[in-house]
Design an enzyme around this catalytic site. Structure first.
Site, PDB file in Angstrom:
ATOM      1  N   CYS A  88      48.580  40.575  21.813  1.00 13.26           N
ATOM      2  CA  CYS A  88      47.847  41.640  20.613  1.00 13.26           C
ATOM      3  C   CYS A  88      46.686  41.803  21.071  1.00 13.26           C
ATOM      4  O   CYS A  88      46.311  42.568  20.359  1.00 13.26           O
ATOM      5  CB  CYS A  88      48.229  41.297  19.112  1.00 13.26           C
ATOM      6  SG  CYS A  88      50.329  41.362  18.952  1.00 13.26           S
ATOM      7  N   HIS A  89      45.656  40.185  20.532  1.00 13.27           N
ATOM      8  CA  HIS A  89      43.973  40.874  20.355  1.00 13.27           C
ATOM      9  C   HIS A  89      43.445  39.913  22.090  1.00 13.27           C
ATOM     10  O   HIS A  89      42.170  39.612  21.473  1.00 13.27           O
ATOM     11  CB  HIS A  89      43.846  40.080  19.189  1.00 13.27           C
ATOM     12  CG  HIS A  89      44.112  41.025  17.765  1.00 13.27           C
ATOM     13  ND1 HIS A  89      45.698  40.737  17.490  1.00 13.27           N
ATOM     14  CD2 HIS A  89      44.024  42.156  17.450  1.00 13.27           C
ATOM     15  CE1 HIS A  89      45.973  41.426  16.082  1.00 13.27           C
ATOM     16  NE2 HIS A  89      44.669  42.937  16.517  1.00 13.27           N
ATOM     17  N   GLY A  90      44.470  39.589  22.195  1.00 16.36           N
ATOM     18  CA  GLY A  90      43.827  38.976  23.677  1.00 16.36           C
ATOM     19  C   GLY A  90      43.506  37.366  23.482  1.00 16.36           C
ATOM     20  O   GLY A  90      42.421  37.020  23.396  1.00 16.36           O
TER      21      GLY A  90
END
Lengths: 184, 288, 430
Positions: free
Chosen positions: A148-150
């Site tokens: 999703c956001h690393g």
């Protein structure tokens, strides 16, 4: 009628009057408060929901290097049989530099024989950033990677890189036999 | 004016309650067939009535060993048996899922489940969180195995029948020799309490059909747990016990309801009195 | 009636507010609303009804959080509420009993209005809005009773929606449109749930109009004469807030008695059985508050006529302000009408009694006669059936509104009215 308005109240005791008013108001407040309790608490988890809050997992079927994903309280629980390489990698990490400092050891509960067995890692498989499910054996540390956001987690599920603030959560669990763990 | 209003209110309430009474008597006589429903003495009746824990525990045994061959407890889970106020509540394990007695009961039933590896439908031992399993997979199967009559679910049986506990007791003890001029159809049994006197359920209870196991009663307020000797399982005793258990099954929060009710009434009396005093104080100088 | 506002904001913030949105002024004026000095406890039911509506909406919103409107799950979800949801047993009971309490209060409120002539000019619209509220309440009550999906829910819904099938030409298609199918089923349950959630807010809006109207024309009072001077009135707060408050506390005791000690007394055992489209319960009866209308329905052998009469019994309430021709409002000063009113009240109870029983059963037994059955001589009771009794009740119900009230208004010699409320209080007449 105006005479009745004033005359018979003159020897009235004002403190008695106030006492009645204040007690009535207090009683009303107590009543409203007690009524509010059931109205609010009805929204908390019902007993059938709570009853489904614990599960038993047989870990004997998992092979080395494999991961079991079990749904618990609506979230996935990862049960990973870690390889020696993964354990060593997790052990080698310098604690001081971590965002959420925690030893690998601290992320385990004693097995049925009372010892810590660091091969079976039990962890709530939810990224601590915004709740996505990380992908296994991925990321810069070969642990987990959240798409999703690393966020990158290591082989112990600790946050190493990316926006997530905390390590992945270790749920309450106990071994109820050599091979069965009870989560929740 | 106040007194007059009160008088009117009391007369009205009496009329209304009288009407309710008439309605109840009328329906009770309808449901009871030719048999007049006898009122039994139950410990759970009345404003302060509570359930008899020992009787409920015996009642569960009757359900397990007798009724459960045909009747389900659709709305109950095993864990309900260990809730506060339930037959097998244990203060040491307030979480019903940890109650050992109930865990053992649950294990004793097999629950349909899906094998996590193969996806096949398998049977596994029950856990407290499971619901009591259905006895028949569906209504058609239930009717087919029982001469066309569907054995009703028992978890609401005392609530769903007019007369409640008294009616259930009357049915269970209502099996008698039919009068010589009464024709009992094939596959039915004569029962004085059943509407039409012919019931498709054979007499489920008979004297010493089961043997009650003695049971442990958890010590309350720090007392030691103690064993209670079980009575002889006569038909009457079993009927009373199963009624006790099923009344609880239909109304598990009855004790809490009455307890909170009492507190509510105490509060309302005080509150009403205070409001009356306030009202009189506010109006003290107004002729009305 | 309410006159110019007397509110003077004291604090800077209150003044700021008052210039922009005079909501505090509105509240103060509302609470200080001049009310006749002689209102008795029967006038407390307006307040009691507001409380009932709030309680129903609150518990209803909560129940909707846990309830599932699906034919396969509705019954179980209600059981789950009663067993597993924290305090669910209490909230469900409050909602179910609350419906009955709401109707109990509304009936007392309506009979009070009838007795004191509260529908007469200039309060015709006030009364008509009230009738609309009552109608909406009936619809809400009926829809809500369907939701637990017990046997009475299902068969009650089947019977009531069957009324529409009796309408000539369009009946059948109208009924199918209402049900969303050929019979009561899942589409029916889902739309009933939706409408049951909607209607209470319609009621709340109507109540706002009702209260607005009463504040515009002023409250009626037990002697039914207009307020003439300020002396005749008292500010609503604290005088009537406290008096109503006491009445509400007493009412809550009756409410609590049912919720905690007689939760099933007002319902039917059959509704604890899951709905079964293959099996009708032996006696389908509506909730007690519909029984008089149910009796009127069954008093007539013709289906359509029965339905027309039943709805007519409600329609007649809407036109009541123009049926009663009397100039005097309160029945305190109308001795003859008052007697007929008491008979009317009694007849409403009789109709309720009839509605709860099978039409062919005997209401009263006069004696016995011997008849031959299968060659045996059997003693059979003779008497008046509920059908006959409900016909008497129906005739009186309509006779009261359509004949007695118009005629008595012309011919009755009323008692002398007091000069003012204050004078009446002084003379002990109020």
């Amino acid at each position: 009628m105006s005479d009745t308005h004033i005359s018979d109240g003159e020897h009235e005791d004002p403190s008695r009057r106030d006492f009645i008013y204040i007690s009535t108001a207090a009683a009303a407040a107590v009543g409203a408060g007690s009524l509010a309790w059931p109205l609010v608490s009805q929204m908390s988890a019902a007993s059938d929901t709570r009853a489904a809050g614990s599960i038993e997992i047989d870990v004997s079927k998992i092979e080395e290097g494999q991961q079991l994903k079990v749904l618990w309280r609506g979230k996935p629980v990862f049960v990973r049989y870690r390889t020696q390489k993964e354990i060593d990698a997790a052990d080698a990490v310098e604690i001081d530099g971590l965002r959420d400092p925690e030893t690998d050891e601290a992320r385990f509960r004693p097995a049925f024989d009372g010892k810590i067995h660091k091969n079976i890692l039990v962890m709530v498989g939810v990224c601590t950033h915004f709740g996505c499910i990380p992908v296994g054996e991925a990321g810069d540390f070969d642990g987990w990677y959240c798409p999703c956001h690393g966020s990158h987690y290591d082989t112990s599920g600790r946050i190493r890189k990316g926006p997530a603030p905390k390590n992945m959560v270790i749920p309450e669990y106990t071994y109820i036999s050599d091979t069965v763990i009870k989560v929740g | 004016m106040g007194i007059k209003f009160m008088k009117t209110l009391i007369v009205g309430a009496t009329l209304a309650l009288g009407g309710l009474g008439v309605a109840n008597v009328a329906t009770a006589s309808d449901a009871g067939g030719t048999h007049k429903l006898e009122h039994q003495k139950w410990g759970f009746n009345g404003m302060f009535g509570t359930y008899d824990r020992a009787a409920m525990q015996r009642g569960y045994q009757v359900y397990r060993e007798v009724c459960a061959s045909c009747h389900a407890l659709e709305h109950l889970s095993f864990r309900h048996l260990a809730d506060k106020g339930a037959p097998f509540y244990n203060a040491d394990t307030p979480n019903p899922n940890d109650n050992d007695v109930v865990k053992a009961f649950a294990k004793d039933w097999s629950i349909e489940a899906i094998d996590q590896d193969t996806g096949d439908i398998i049977d596994r031992p029950g856990i407290p969180a499971d619901k009591f399993p259905l006895i028949f997979p569906n209504a058609i199967a239930a009717a087919a195995s029982n001469g066309g009559a569907i054995p009703p679910d028992l978890s609401l049986i005392t609530k769903s029948r007019t007369g409640g506990a008294d009616y259930l007791y009357a049915i269970l003890t209502g099996y008698h020799e039919a009068p010589h001029d009464f024709h009992v159809a094939d596959g039915t049994y004569y029962n004085t309490a059943f509407d039409g006197n012919q019931i498709k359920m054979a007499a489920p209870l008979s004297d010493e059909l089961i043997e009650y196991s003695p049971y442990m009663v958890a010590g309350e307020h720090g007392a030691e747990p103690h064993e209670v000797a079980a009575p002889v399982a006569t038909t009457d005793q079993m009927a009373r016990d199963i009624v006790e258990f099923l009344t609880w099954a239909g109304d598990p929060h009855m004790e809490a309801r009455k307890r909170i009710g009492l507190a509510t009434f105490l509060y309302l009396f005080i509150f009403a009195l205070l409001l009356f005093l306030t009202y009189k104080t506010v109006w003290r100088n107004v002729k009305h | 009636m309410s006159g110019p506002s007397t509110y003077e904001p004291k604090y800077a913030a209150a003044k700021w507010m008052d210039k922009r949105l005079p909501i505090i002024r509105m509240g103060v004026d509302f609470m200080g609303f001049p009310s006749p000095r002689n209102l008795n406890y029967w006038y407390a039911f307006g307040g009691i009804l507001s409380l009932c509506l709030m309680s129903q909406i609150l518990t209803g919103i909560i129940l909707a959080m846990h309830y599932t409107p699906h034919v396969d799950m509705a019954f179980d979800s209600v059981q789950r509420i009663r067993r597993d949801v924290p305090f669910g047993w209490l909230l469900q009971s409050m909602h179910a009993v609350g419906a009955s309490m709401f109707f109990l209060a509304v009936y007392i409120h309506m009979f009070r209005g009838l007795f004191y002539g509260s529908y007469k000019a200039p309060r015709e619209l006030l009364w008509i809005i009230g009738c609309a509220i009552y109608l909406a309440m009936m619809a809400t009550g009926f829809l809500g009773y369907t939701l637990p999906w017990g046997q009475m829910s299902f068969w009650g819904a089947t019977v009531i929606t069957g009324f529409f099938g009796a309408i000539p030409f369009v009946g059948e298609s109208l009924q199918q449109w209402l049900l969303g199918g050929y019979s009561v089923g899942n589409p029916t349950l889902q739309r009933f749930f939706s409408l049951h959630y909607l209607l209470p807010f319609v009621i709340a809006a109507l109540v706002a109009l009702h209260v607005w109207a009463v504040h515009h024309v002023g409250q009626n009072n037990p002697i039914g004469i207009d307020v003439k001077t300020k002396e005749d009135t008292l500010p609503f707060h604290p005088f009537y807030t406290m008096k109503d408050g006491f009445a509400i506390a007493v009412f809550l005791m009756i409410f609590a008695l049912f919720v905690f000690y007689l939760p099933d007394a007002l319902g039917h055992a059959d509704n604890y059985q899951r709905a079964d489209p293959m099996k009708t319960p032996p006696h389908i009866v509506p909730e007690w508050y519909f029984l008089p209308f149910y009796a009127i329905l069954r008093a007539v052998p013709d289906k359509l006529l029965g339905i027309i009469l039943m709805f007519g019994a409600i329609v007649v309430l809407f036109v009541l302000p123009w049926l009663d021709t009397a100039k005097v409002r309160s029945m305190r000063f109308r001795p003859t009408t008052r007697r007929f009113f008491y008979i009317f009240l009694f007849m409403c109870f009789i109709l309720g009694w009839c509605g709860g029983n099978s039409p062919d059963d005997l209401a009263f037994t006069f004696g016995h006669k011997n008849v031959m059955v299968d060659g045996h001589e059997v003693s059979e009771a003779i008497g008046m059936t509920f059908k006959t009794l409900s016909r008497i009740g129906t005739i009186y119900y309509f006779g009261f509104f359509l004949f007695l009230l118009p005629v008595l208004g012309w011919i009755e010699k009323t008692k002398k009215l007091p000069d003012s409320i204050t004078k009446a209080i002084h003379d002990g007449e109020a």
